[in-house]
Design a protein around this motif. Structure first.
Motif, PDB file in Angstrom:
ATOM      1  N   TYR A   1      39.217  36.683  36.716  1.00  0.00           N
ATOM      2  CA  TYR A   1      38.630  37.953  37.159  1.00  0.00           C
ATOM      3  C   TYR A   1      39.225  38.319  38.509  1.00  0.00           C
ATOM      4  CZ  TYR A   1      35.675  36.705  33.329  1.00  0.00           C
ATOM      5  OH  TYR A   1      35.253  36.342  32.072  1.00  0.00           O
TER       6      TYR A   1
ATOM      7  N   GLU B   1      37.230  43.503  40.245  1.00  0.00           N
ATOM      8  CA  GLU B   1      36.205  43.353  39.215  1.00  0.00           C
ATOM      9  C   GLU B   1      34.930  42.736  39.791  1.00  0.00           C
ATOM     10  OE1 GLU B   1      38.270  42.739  34.910  1.00  0.00           O
ATOM     11  OE2 GLU B   1      38.688  41.180  36.405  1.00  0.00           O
TER      12      GLU B   1
ATOM     13  N   ASP C   1      32.478  45.021  37.656  1.00  0.00           N
ATOM     14  CA  ASP C   1      33.048  45.489  36.404  1.00  0.00           C
ATOM     15  C   ASP C   1      32.303  44.849  35.229  1.00  0.00           C
ATOM     16  OD1 ASP C   1      35.100  45.117  34.055  1.00  0.00           O
ATOM     17  OD2 ASP C   1      35.910  46.726  35.303  1.00  0.00           O
TER      18      ASP C   1
END
Length: 292
Positions: free
Chosen positions: A227, A231, A236
């Motif tokens: 990730y 994010e 996200d």
């Protein structure tokens, strides 16, 4: 065998918002629902060992675990005393989870040195092993390490009985099992929210993620899992949905099963929700209970 005793799902929960008697009733209810273990943290609330000694008197089969006891809070000899005493007095219903905590807590709150945490853990475990203990002899409870990165997982393999990864994913569970090998215990925490509304599920996740994202150990692990900083910062959905399981009971059970399929011996769920600090989300706990 400890692996068999922990096979059913457990619960990870902060009981500091409850009076002692309420916490005892909470533990007794978890036992009735078929959960195998209750995990509690060690931060700035109750002493976890004293608290678990009390909770054990309110139950008969439920196991108890520290998730985790910080090595910076206690001398290795004192930790060994608590470890073996609780094992004896709970009739072998105790699991010791140890960890290095986090730099902001150790340096900022405890005013202690946090350089080379893995080395400090290795030395601490050796000192525990070498410390004298003259209490009643009994079975030695499992000793697990809060391990996320490969090197700490190797330490959990070489100097402990396994690992207790926190706030991670089934993909991490698979990688952890690969490092630990087949014989070590792998007890994984999974945050859950019982809702089929994506906005509600992600909102509950966001508040928890925000606090933990400031701690380098968790952020670095999420980055290792693929990730991105954006994010994590922007919450996200790809990232949020990976680290927090939300949905109906069947969807959450599937996530728990994903951890077992990836090699976990035990999964402890942490409900996100409820009516406030110290008020558990019984809808989650009853819906996901092993006896349900």
């Amino acid at each position: 065998m400890e692996r068999d005793a922990l096979r059913a799902t457990g619960v990870w929960y902060v009981t500091d918002g409850m009076a002692a008697a309420e916490a005892g009733e909470f533990a007794a209810q978890l036992e009735q629902l078929g959960y195998s273990a209750l995990w509690i943290p060690d931060s700035i609330g109750r002493d976890p060992f004293a608290h678990l000694a009390y909770l054990a008197t309110q139950t008969s089969t439920l196991r108890f675990a520290t998730g985790i006891a910080s090595i910076f809070n206690r001398h290795p000899g004192t930790m060994k005393q608590a470890w073996l005493t609780l094992g004896e007095q709970t009739n072998d219903r105790f699991v010791l989870g140890l960890g290095v905590s986090h730099q902001p807590i150790v340096v900022g709150l405890r005013k202690l040195d946090y350089s080379k945490p893995r080395t400090q853990m290795q030395q601490y475990l050796s000192a525990m092993d070498e410390s004298q203990y003259r209490g009643p002899a009994g079975a030695v409870p499992p000793r697990l390490l809060a391990a996320l990165g490969p090197r700490m997982l190797e330490t959990a393999r070489d100097q402990a009985d396994g690992a207790h990864p926190y706030f991670t994913t089934p993909e991490h569970t698979a990688a952890a099992r690969e490092i630990l090998g087949p014989d070590k215990l792998l007890c994984v925490e999974q945050k859950v929210a019982l809702t089929t509304d994506p906005a509600v599920g992600r909102e509950r996740a966001a508040g928890t993620i925000a606090g933990y994202a400031r701690l380098p150990n968790y952020r670095n692990n999420w980055l290792r899992l693929g990730y991105t900083e954006d994010e994590i910062e922007q919450l996200d959905p790809r990232f949020v949905d990976a680290v927090v399981a939300w949905g109906d009971a069947d969807a959450i059970r599937r996530r728990v099963q994903d951890h077992y399929d990836a090699g976990a011996d035990h999964v402890c769920i942490q409900p996100l929700g409820g009516a406030g600090h110290g008020v558990p989300d019984w809808d989650v706990l009853e819906s996901l209970a092993p006896t349900a």
